[in-house]
Structure formats: structure tokens, C-alpha cells
Design a protein around this motif. Structure first.
Motif, PDB file in Angstrom:
ATOM      1  N   VAL A   1       0.868  -1.173   0.000  1.00 49.39           N
ATOM      2  CA  VAL A   1       0.000   0.000   0.000  1.00 49.39           C
ATOM      3  C   VAL A   1       0.906   1.224   0.000  1.00 49.39           C
ATOM      4  O   VAL A   1       1.789   1.354   0.848  1.00 49.39           O
ATOM      5  CB  VAL A   1      -0.928   0.031   1.224  1.00 49.39           C
ATOM      6  N   ALA A   2       0.705   2.102  -0.971  1.00 52.16           N
ATOM      7  CA  ALA A   2       1.470   3.347  -1.052  1.00 52.16           C
ATOM      8  C   ALA A   2       0.513   4.486  -1.312  1.00 52.16           C
ATOM      9  O   ALA A   2      -0.622   4.281  -1.761  1.00 52.16           O
ATOM     10  CB  ALA A   2       2.522   3.256  -2.153  1.00 52.16           C
ATOM     11  N   ARG A   3       0.977   5.697  -1.044  1.00 51.87           N
ATOM     12  CA  ARG A   3       0.113   6.868  -1.183  1.00 51.87           C
ATOM     13  C   ARG A   3       0.948   8.084  -1.564  1.00 51.87           C
ATOM     14  O   ARG A   3       2.191   8.031  -1.544  1.00 51.87           O
ATOM     15  CB  ARG A   3      -0.629   7.138   0.138  1.00 51.87           C
ATOM     16  N   THR A   4       0.273   9.152  -1.915  1.00 54.13           N
ATOM     17  CA  THR A   4       0.959  10.411  -2.178  1.00 54.13           C
ATOM     18  C   THR A   4       1.821  10.782  -0.974  1.00 54.13           C
ATOM     19  O   THR A   4       1.335  10.808   0.149  1.00 54.13           O
ATOM     20  CB  THR A   4      -0.050  11.535  -2.443  1.00 54.13           C
ATOM     21  N   GLY A   5       3.107  11.028  -1.229  1.00 55.17           N
ATOM     22  CA  GLY A   5       4.028  11.353  -0.149  1.00 55.17           C
ATOM     23  C   GLY A   5       4.855  10.184   0.344  1.00 55.17           C
ATOM     24  O   GLY A   5       5.829  10.393   1.078  1.00 55.17           O
ATOM     25  N   SER A   6       4.493   8.956  -0.016  1.00 57.57           N
ATOM     26  CA  SER A   6       5.314   7.805   0.369  1.00 57.57           C
ATOM     27  C   SER A   6       6.705   7.952  -0.234  1.00 57.57           C
ATOM     28  O   SER A   6       6.863   8.421  -1.363  1.00 57.57           O
ATOM     29  CB  SER A   6       4.678   6.497  -0.108  1.00 57.57           C
ATOM     30  N   ARG A   7       7.713   7.520   0.519  1.00 56.92           N
ATOM     31  CA  ARG A   7       9.105   7.720   0.100  1.00 56.92           C
ATOM     32  C   ARG A   7       9.773   6.362  -0.114  1.00 56.92           C
ATOM     33  O   ARG A   7      10.073   5.655   0.842  1.00 56.92           O
ATOM     34  CB  ARG A   7       9.846   8.546   1.150  1.00 56.92           C
ATOM     35  N   LEU A   8       9.986   6.011  -1.382  1.00 58.25           N
ATOM     36  CA  LEU A   8      10.568   4.720  -1.736  1.00 58.25           C
ATOM     37  C   LEU A   8      11.988   4.842  -2.274  1.00 58.25           C
ATOM     38  O   LEU A   8      12.717   3.848  -2.319  1.00 58.25           O
ATOM     39  CB  LEU A   8       9.705   4.010  -2.787  1.00 58.25           C
ATOM     40  N   SER A   9      12.368   6.036  -2.694  1.00 60.05           N
ATOM     41  CA  SER A   9      13.668   6.225  -3.337  1.00 60.05           C
ATOM     42  C   SER A   9      14.324   7.480  -2.785  1.00 60.05           C
ATOM     43  O   SER A   9      13.679   8.297  -2.097  1.00 60.05           O
ATOM     44  CB  SER A   9      13.481   6.343  -4.857  1.00 60.05           C
ATOM     45  N   GLN A  10      15.608   7.633  -3.068  1.00 57.13           N
ATOM     46  CA  GLN A  10      16.337   8.819  -2.619  1.00 57.13           C
ATOM     47  C   GLN A  10      17.334   9.233  -3.692  1.00 57.13           C
ATOM     48  O   GLN A  10      17.737   8.432  -4.539  1.00 57.13           O
ATOM     49  CB  GLN A  10      17.044   8.555  -1.290  1.00 57.13           C
ATOM     50  N   ILE A  11      17.713  10.502  -3.645  1.00 60.32           N
ATOM     51  CA  ILE A  11      18.595  11.066  -4.670  1.00 60.32           C
ATOM     52  C   ILE A  11      19.799  11.711  -3.997  1.00 60.32           C
ATOM     53  O   ILE A  11      19.690  12.289  -2.914  1.00 60.32           O
ATOM     54  CB  ILE A  11      17.819  12.087  -5.543  1.00 60.32           C
ATOM     55  N   ARG A  12      20.938  11.560  -4.644  1.00 58.28           N
ATOM     56  CA  ARG A  12      22.200  12.087  -4.134  1.00 58.28           C
ATOM     57  C   ARG A  12      22.792  13.003  -5.200  1.00 58.28           C
ATOM     58  O   ARG A  12      22.820  12.644  -6.379  1.00 58.28           O
ATOM     59  CB  ARG A  12      23.132  10.916  -3.810  1.00 58.28           C
ATOM     60  N   PHE A  13      23.273  14.178  -4.786  1.00 59.83           N
ATOM     61  CA  PHE A  13      23.819  15.170  -5.715  1.00 59.83           C
ATOM     62  C   PHE A  13      25.339  15.224  -5.558  1.00 59.83           C
ATOM     63  O   PHE A  13      25.854  15.157  -4.445  1.00 59.83           O
ATOM     64  CB  PHE A  13      23.218  16.557  -5.432  1.00 59.83           C
ATOM     65  N   ARG A  14      26.036  15.369  -6.686  1.00 61.23           N
ATOM     66  CA  ARG A  14      27.505  15.397  -6.615  1.00 61.23           C
ATOM     67  C   ARG A  14      28.090  16.376  -7.619  1.00 61.23           C
ATOM     68  O   ARG A  14      27.534  16.616  -8.689  1.00 61.23           O
ATOM     69  CB  ARG A  14      28.099  14.005  -6.839  1.00 61.23           C
TER      70      ARG A  14
END
Length: 361
Positions: free
Chosen positions: A153-166
Motif C-alpha cells: 500500500v502506497a500513497r501520495t508522499g510515500s518515500r521509496l527512493s532517494q537522490i544524491r547530488f555530486r
């Protein structure tokens, strides 16, 4: 993204400065804990598109145009919806980017996402590879989501991924990694490097268990609810036996752990990558970045194991205790973050050994 032009992974403070400068675009204010020491969590938007197949748009194509061709139906995520196993969904994210010419980015599933066997990849317009955002990219972000073992079950705002800046070439060579290890030991056992710090599998176990095998045909897992699921409803513990080896069944999902405890110093970040696809018919899918302070004693770590998400392909395969299965690639930070992974942030997996995701009690 800030006035500082130091080569390295951007810290939480630099990420917030990027947001203020309009280089990270958001459809609603960030969650209080969304910025990590060296990454930004990405949030699902309002709708998921069930598509016929995974895709890359290619150099001259927008994602929305491919969605118009491939979408089977739309799913409203505003109040939460079930995403089924074996299906592929594309979800526009609440974050977009307007990167300057000297900043690139990469994405990775969050640790909890990987431990639930949810396959996720970030896609951009005109992309020719997944999870890779070129320097200067301006446009929306999308997440491909494919639950492999458990319906979720997922919804708006669920956080499944992340991003890294370099900025610039951030990766340490084996020579630089060896020098860092001499100053500050990175592993509790023998230091071995080949394109990164080499890690092996622990099949001797602790507390009588070497790992967990996922059950099939389970109930759903709500990705936003902690400790809501009973372990034995979803997992079969694998007991220690006389021989320190494990036969992987084809297309079965396992949670195992590294033999070594590792350490990520405060001025560095790390990422797991596959060791060598030629060493066997299995995949060790490493989810999540290793933030500054992971396993760091001052942040409550004193060495932490790397949890490994393992799946065999095509044929059964025997894993043996101590077999090398992955590399931990270290990168330099542009600056030390004010708060480290661990006790500073109440992180879920500091000082971990063999551990399932936060959803299980």
C-alpha cells in the motif's frame, strides 16, 4: 548549488540551499525528515500509471509521451492504493530538478524499499539510463515501481527512493581507499579493495539464524507503517545448520548480511555495487545509500553490517560463508554534514546486524 564549489557529494545543508535557490522543485513543502545527511528522499505524487512494460524514453522523448502509449490504467494514490506484485507502475514524483551545469545526481532505492523487494528506478525525460540524472537536467522526475514479493500500500508522499547530488569526480580509488583505511579503519576484518571495499557473506549466523526467506501469497505491506506486520506472516527464518552454506532457490527472495561490519567516516559517503556478475547465477540487489556516519562510533554505530537483498536466477546456486558478494564504493563529501547518520537522526539501521525492514515486528 551553493557558493561552495568543492568536489564531492552535497550535504544536507547544501541540499537545503539548492532548494532555496530553485534548483530542486517541489509541489508541496518538504517533510521534516526528508533531507538526509547526504541525500534527499523522493515522494510519490498523486497518481500511479500501470504500464504494460518498463521503458527508457530515449534521447528525444518525454516520459509523459511514452506514458500516453503504454498506460493500461491510472490509480489514485491520494488516499492510498494497493500496488500488486508482478506489475509495473510509473509514478510522477513531487520533486523535480533544475540542476546547474556542474551538478549531476543519482538515485537509489531506500534501504527499507530494498528489504521489501520493491524494485524502483528513477526515470527522467530523454533518459538513456535509469537512476542517473545528468548535470544541468531540468525537468520532472518519475519513479518506476514494481513490487516483486509483497503487494504494498502506497500513497501520495510515500518515500521509496532517494537522490544524491555530486559535483566532480567524487569516487575514491583503491589507493585512496587504502590510505583512508590506514587513517581510520573502514572494516572490522581484513581490508580488501578491488574497485571498492570488498564485502563477503555471513552464513554462520547469530542467535541461530543466518537469514530470512520471503513467503509468497502474503498480505499487503503498508510502506508508511512501522512495526505493523508480524515477521512470521511474511518471512521464514533460515536456521544455522552444520554447514555454513545456503542453496538459493531460483526467483526466491532472501535477506542476508555481510560478514564484515563497516564504517563510513563523517567526511565520506558510500554506495553498494555488484561485485561481478560472472561469479554466479545470483543477484545481490543493494538498496540504499550509506550516509556519513554509518557504523561510526561517535554516531552510535561502532561498525554496522551491510544487509544484503539476494535473489538467484535461472538455476539453484550455492552460497558459501565468506564468499565475496559486493563492493562498497566510497565517495568524498563536499562538506561534512551537521548531523550524521545514526543517533543524530534516530536512524533505523545504525549498529545493525541481520535486520528486516522497519515494517516488521
Amino acid at each position: 548549488m551553493t557558493d561552495k564549489a568543492a568536489i564531492g557529494i552535497l550535504s544536507a545543508e547544501q541540499i537545503r540551499a539548492s532548494l532555496a535557490a530553485g534548483q530542486i522543485l517541489i509541489d508541496r513543502p518538504l517533510d521534516a525528515d526528508q533531507v538526509q545527511p547526504a541525500s534527499l528522499d523522493l515522494r510519490l505524487g498523486a497518481v500511479a500509471y500501470r504500464v504494460r512494460a518498463s521503458f527508457l524514453p530515449g534521447p528525444n522523448v518525454l516520459v509523459k509521451d511514452r506514458l500516453a502509449e503504454l498506460t493500461l490504467h491510472e490509480i489514485d494514490l491520494s488516499h492510498g492504493s494497493v500496488l500488486e506484485t508482478g506489475c509495473v507502475y510509473i509514478v510522477p514524483l513531487l520533486e523535480g530538478l533544475a540542476l546547474p551545469a556542474d551538478i549531476q545526481a543519482s538515485a537509489n532505492p531506500k534501504s527499507s524499499t530494498g528489504r521489501l523487494d520493491i524494485f524502483t528506478r528513477v526515470i527522467t525525460d530523454r533518459a538513456q539510463s535509469f537512476d542517473t540524472i545528468p548535470a544541468g537536467y531540468q525537468g520532472p522526475l518519475y519513479l518506476e515501481v514494481s513490487p516483486r514479493t509483497f503487494p504494498i500500500v502506497a500513497r501520495t508522499g510515500s518515500r521509496l527512493s532517494q537522490i544524491r547530488f555530486r559535483r566532480g569526480d567524487t569516487h575514491l580509488t583503491d589507493t585512496e581507499l587504502s590510505a583512508l583505511n590506514a587513517r581510520e579503519p573502514l572494516v572490522d576484518g581484513a581490508f580488501r579493495a578491488s574497485g571498492g571495499l570488498l564485502l563477503s557473506i555471513d552464513l554462520e549466523g547469530s542467535n541461530g539464524i543466518i537469514g530470512y526467506r520471503a513467503k509468497r501469497h502474503t498480505g499487503v505491506v503498508d510502506v508508511d507503517r512501522r512495526a505493523a506486520c508480524d515477521v512470521l506472516d511474511y518471512w521464514e527464518p533460515i536456521p544455522v545448520r552444520g554447514k555454513a552454506e545456503l542453496i538459493l532457490d531460483p526467483d526466491q527472495f532472501y535477506i542476508l548480511v555481510s560478514r564484515e561490519a563497516v564504517h563510513v567516516p563523517p567526511d565520506y559517503a558510500a554506495e553498494m555495487v555488484a561485485f561481478d556478475p560472472l561469479v554466479g547465477e545470483f543477484r545481490v540487489h543493494y538498496a540504499g545509500f550509506f550516509d556519513p556516519g554509518f557504523g561510526h562510533q561517535a554516531a552510535g554505530g561502532a561498525g554496522s553490517r551491510a544487509v544484503l537483498e539476494v535473489r538467484s536466477h535461472e538455476v539453484p546456486f550455492i552460497l558459501e560463508h565468506g564468499q565475496t558478494v559486493g563492493r562498497l564504493v566510497y565517495e568524498t563529501m563536499s562538506e561534512r554534514p551537521a548531523k550524521l547518520y545514526g543517533s543524530d537522526l534516530g536512524s533505523n539501521y545504525q549498529a545493525q546486524g541481520l535486520k528486516l525492514s522497519k515494517h516488521f515486528r
